[in-house]
Motif scaffolding. Structure first.
Motif, mmCIF file in Angstrom:
data_model
loop_
_atom_site.group_PDB
_atom_site.id
_atom_site.type_symbol
_atom_site.label_atom_id
_atom_site.label_comp_id
_atom_site.label_asym_id
_atom_site.label_seq_id
_atom_site.Cartn_x
_atom_site.Cartn_y
_atom_site.Cartn_z
ATOM 1 N N LEU A 225 9.440 -1.671 -4.009
ATOM 2 C CA LEU A 225 8.635 -2.886 -4.560
ATOM 3 C C LEU A 225 8.955 -3.170 -6.156
ATOM 4 O O LEU A 225 8.972 -4.858 -6.855
ATOM 5 C CB LEU A 225 7.352 -2.633 -3.813
ATOM 6 C CG LEU A 225 7.083 -2.934 -2.568
ATOM 7 C CD1 LEU A 225 5.209 -2.731 -2.742
ATOM 8 C CD2 LEU A 225 7.307 -4.463 -2.747
ATOM 9 N N PHE A 237 11.855 -7.960 -1.218
ATOM 10 C CA PHE A 237 10.201 -7.878 -1.541
ATOM 11 C C PHE A 237 9.496 -8.665 -0.306
ATOM 12 O O PHE A 237 8.235 -7.193 -0.359
ATOM 13 C CB PHE A 237 9.988 -9.314 -2.600
ATOM 14 C CG PHE A 237 8.108 -8.797 -3.247
ATOM 15 C CD1 PHE A 237 7.873 -7.916 -4.085
ATOM 16 C CD2 PHE A 237 7.864 -9.778 -3.043
ATOM 17 C CE1 PHE A 237 6.608 -7.740 -4.571
ATOM 18 C CE2 PHE A 237 6.334 -9.889 -2.768
ATOM 19 C CZ PHE A 237 5.574 -8.910 -3.756
ATOM 20 N N ALA A 241 6.771 -5.532 0.863
ATOM 21 C CA ALA A 241 5.412 -5.807 0.992
ATOM 22 C C ALA A 241 5.473 -5.948 2.231
ATOM 23 O O ALA A 241 3.568 -5.696 2.521
ATOM 24 C CB ALA A 241 5.055 -7.413 0.260
ATOM 25 N N TYR A 259 0.286 -0.868 -6.551
ATOM 26 C CA TYR A 259 0.628 -1.903 -5.809
ATOM 27 C C TYR A 259 -0.689 -3.428 -5.712
ATOM 28 O O TYR A 259 0.682 -4.377 -6.293
ATOM 29 C CB TYR A 259 0.369 -2.313 -3.900
ATOM 30 C CG TYR A 259 0.273 -3.227 -2.936
ATOM 31 C CD1 TYR A 259 1.943 -3.263 -3.052
ATOM 32 C CD2 TYR A 259 -0.395 -3.799 -2.599
ATOM 33 C CE1 TYR A 259 1.914 -4.832 -1.613
ATOM 34 C CE2 TYR A 259 -0.147 -4.731 -1.827
ATOM 35 C CZ TYR A 259 1.016 -5.178 -1.516
ATOM 36 O OH TYR A 259 1.064 -6.046 -0.516
#
Length: 273
Positions: A225, A237, A241, A259
């Motif tokens: 990420l 991404f 995610a 995160y």
């Protein structure tokens, strides 16, 4: 969706293939590759006919050897078929570029391209077998990777993908190439291999998850990420995610904080536009 490819020159078609590969647009690649092959085949046949009549060749200026366009079109088409799980069709494509020595009028560059695609065909045959779960070819494929440094990163990607799909362990592969890939991370992050590099981190996270090593899986996923955010790679991404959300309940508080901080960075960046 059918693409309108009329009037586009060969080198522009090559750039379209490269862009489609970066975007994982496999259906688009099939169409563009066919158009590129048709165009280069028409030019080549016209050249040969003119030569047979003793005429001066009147083909358009090309940036690369004719061999390159034949090889690149079928190589990318084969990769697209392989990514779509159409393995027999992928093998058909490999057969079309594994021996391009039949092309007449090759210069030194053309002869080098023949040998390049011969080697790539060998590698892609191993890849198709691995994708189908035939792990008996793995030792031979590793020998190929040890002698072809530029193929190590995509090769490890294919091995990881196969291991995840068919449920076998490849820790020895990750251990063997880890330092080599880490040493080249700056190159991968700044050149055309961005997609490969981010996928390598992402698939390593998935592999650890498959083995039940959740701590390393999530730490690796956070690195995926971070790299995707840094390099503004939306495709990488989104995949990272989505996997993080799936594993969210198994994160530590520190991992979750990292995160959320990444999400804040994205929001701040978007707000500043």
């Amino acid at each position: 969706m059918e693409l309108d490819l009329k009037g586009i020159n060969l080198d522009s078609l090559v750039q379209m293939l490269k862009a489609s590969f970066t975007l994982d647009n496999w259906d688009g690649i099939l169409q563009i590759a066919d158009r590129l092959y048709t165009e280069i085949n028409t030019i080549y046949n016209s050249n040969q006919q003119e030569l047979s009549y003793g005429q001066k060749v009147s083909s358009p200026q090309l940036k690369r050897s004719i061999v390159y366009y034949f090889g690149y079109s079928m190589c990318l088409k084969g990769i697209a078929f392989e990514k779509l799980g159409r393995y027999n069709e992928a093998r058909d494509c490999v057969r079309m570029y594994e021996d391009l020595s039949w092309i007449h009028g090759k210069d030194e560059e053309g002869c080098a391209e023949v040998e390049y695609y011969r080697e790539i065909a060998k590698a892609n045959r191993y890849i198709i077998e691995l994708r189908e779960g035939n792990i008996s070819v793995l030792p031979d494929y590793l020998v190929f990777l040890r002698h072809n440094e530029e193929e190590v990163l995509p090769g490890v990607l294919y091995i990881l993908d196969s291991a995840i799909k068919h449920g076998y362990k490849v820790d020895h592969v990750l251990d063997e190439f880890r330092e080599q890939l880490a040493a080249m991370s700056e190159y991968y992050e700044t050149k055309r291999n961005i997609r490969y590099y981010i996928d390598y981190i992402y698939l390593t996270a998935r592999y650890y998850s498959m083995k039940g090593n959740m701590l390393d899986a999530i730490n690796t996923l956070l690195r995926s990420l971070e790299t995707s955010v840094k390099l503004r790679d939306d495709t990488g991404f989104r995949k990272s995610a989505a996997l993080f959300e799936k594993l969210r309940n198994q994160t530590t508080s520190d991992q979750l904080d990292k995160y959320l901080n990444l999400m804040d960075q994205i929001l701040t960046r978007e707000d500043s536009k």
